[in-house]
Motif scaffolding. Sequence first.
Motif, PDB file in Angstrom:
ATOM      1  N   THR A 249      50.606  -7.636   3.948  1.00  0.00           N
ATOM      2  CA  THR A 249      51.476  -7.462   3.000  1.00  0.00           C
ATOM      3  C   THR A 249      52.078  -5.938   2.890  1.00  0.00           C
ATOM      4  O   THR A 249      53.470  -5.936   2.353  1.00  0.00           O
ATOM      5  CB  THR A 249      50.266  -7.135   1.488  1.00  0.00           C
ATOM      6  N   ILE A 250      51.516  -4.522   3.609  1.00  0.00           N
ATOM      7  CA  ILE A 250      52.376  -4.059   4.334  1.00  0.00           C
ATOM      8  C   ILE A 250      53.953  -3.599   4.338  1.00  0.00           C
ATOM      9  O   ILE A 250      54.770  -3.398   4.144  1.00  0.00           O
ATOM     10  CB  ILE A 250      50.985  -2.792   4.073  1.00  0.00           C
ATOM     11  N   THR A 251      53.292  -4.889   5.640  1.00  0.00           N
ATOM     12  CA  THR A 251      54.865  -4.077   6.446  1.00  0.00           C
ATOM     13  C   THR A 251      55.885  -5.819   5.640  1.00  0.00           C
ATOM     14  O   THR A 251      57.198  -5.106   5.833  1.00  0.00           O
ATOM     15  CB  THR A 251      54.331  -5.496   7.424  1.00  0.00           C
ATOM     16  N   ARG A 252      55.613  -6.545   4.933  1.00  0.00           N
ATOM     17  CA  ARG A 252      56.564  -6.911   4.203  1.00  0.00           C
ATOM     18  C   ARG A 252      56.634  -6.414   2.758  1.00  0.00           C
ATOM     19  O   ARG A 252      57.881  -6.154   2.345  1.00  0.00           O
ATOM     20  CB  ARG A 252      55.939  -8.564   3.170  1.00  0.00           C
ATOM     21  N   ALA A 253      56.389  -5.286   2.362  1.00  0.00           N
ATOM     22  CA  ALA A 253      56.377  -4.394   1.095  1.00  0.00           C
ATOM     23  C   ALA A 253      57.250  -3.709   1.667  1.00  0.00           C
ATOM     24  O   ALA A 253      57.904  -3.523   0.879  1.00  0.00           O
ATOM     25  CB  ALA A 253      55.322  -3.775   0.654  1.00  0.00           C
ATOM     26  N   MET A 254      57.017  -2.913   3.399  1.00  0.00           N
ATOM     27  CA  MET A 254      58.273  -2.465   3.638  1.00  0.00           C
ATOM     28  C   MET A 254      59.408  -2.988   3.336  1.00  0.00           C
ATOM     29  O   MET A 254      60.889  -2.306   3.731  1.00  0.00           O
ATOM     30  CB  MET A 254      57.660  -1.665   5.057  1.00  0.00           C
TER      31      MET A 254
END
Length: 466
Positions: free
Chosen positions: A241-246
């Motif tokens: 999720t964090i990778t996608r949010a970046m």
Amino acid sequence: MITDIRSFFNLNNEMVLFLYGLVFFILGLSISLQSRRHSRLALARSLGWLAVFGVMHGLHAWGQLFVPLQATYMNHVGVSLLQIFQVLLQGLSFAALFQFGADLLRDRWPFLIWLSATVTGGWLLWLMGLGLFTDIGVGLWQQQASIWAGYLLALPGALLTAYGLRYQAEKQIKPLDLTHIYSTLRLAGFAFVAFAILAGLFGAYGDYFPPNWINQTVLTRSVGVPEPMFRSLTGLVILLTITRAMEVFDLEIDQMIEEMEIAQRVTAERDRIGRELHDGAIQMAYTAGLIMESARRKVADEDVVAQRLDRAMTALNESIAGLRAYMSDLRTEPTAVSLAEGLQRETSNPRFTTLMDVSLQWNLPETAVFTPIQATHILAIVSEALANAARHAQASHVTVLAEENNDVFYLSVTDNGTGFAYADDESGFGLRNMRDRARLLGGRLAIDSTAGQGTHILLTMPRETI
């Protein structure tokens, strides 16, 4: 069934711990490698703490594999030092997570920044006191340190992070209408709530409440799956999720470039209208005024025609003044006589410096004077060159050089971007506009660019025109 599951994970405990550490280490590494220096989002400012958490927590998990292996080779003192280092990695990783959550909520509750630092300092001081003023062994000391790191740092830190991600999603992502990023950050928040429960409550066993009731052993006995496996799955959700949010940072840069392109098009259109007004409408109005003045001199003052001509000339002069005022409003570039100040403002403009490094080399005396029109055209050429370097060339560094040699003024803009195959007859509007301005200055514009080798733009202008 539960017994079989428990047996399977007992046989593969080392693999579980390895995966546990790998997930969090990759989380920290992926965040560290993501460039966020151009972002204006608060999330970008705070993500460094999450990267520290991921790397340190991954190393702590791998320590659970590494330290027991070293115990067969090292003496007791060496193993004790490794255990102490492992506890510090765990606690400080939770402290970084606490700081990340506090930083996300900095503008709402500024005191959280100090709270996280205070709690971390208190935990460290308590550890020192427990080790120095009690006679408990390193094993028991490590157990107590881990339990209270979970209660004091992991539990509030992960919960703050969950709320902070939701807060930033509502405040900064939702208004941008980035639905997928918004949903991803909310999912990441739920994952951190799960992590808060697992890392904060289900820690090591203790002979007092609550760790004697809620701990890793109780969880494993209940479901057969070890607690690190649950943390690994939670960490995997956080990583994804964090990778996608970046992706929001790439979208943000695209938006900034689009805004810059629009601003450049507006500026170019204003310049075109201003030049057409000056060279067309105003010149025609002047001509009409001269014809009317000539006709007025041939008519007696008491004649009705003379009075009407006077009123027409007054109206024409007011129209010319209005056109000049309109041209002044269209002018967006600085009109200061000091070109040095104008170049300094242009090369430090956040429109460009947030996308690339821009350096200015001024090799002219500070007293070098340019007329407002000259300064306007020179600064417009620099602005267009910088915009092209950021927008098309994707340059990371641009050098602007102003100097004089043999009574000739030189201004060069050199970037390290992708370059392009340049041809005079195929250049776009921006480059044509730059050449037009160079001609208006009585100078010449040379463009040297090769695909993959950057671009060099050189304006030359005889000193006598300055």
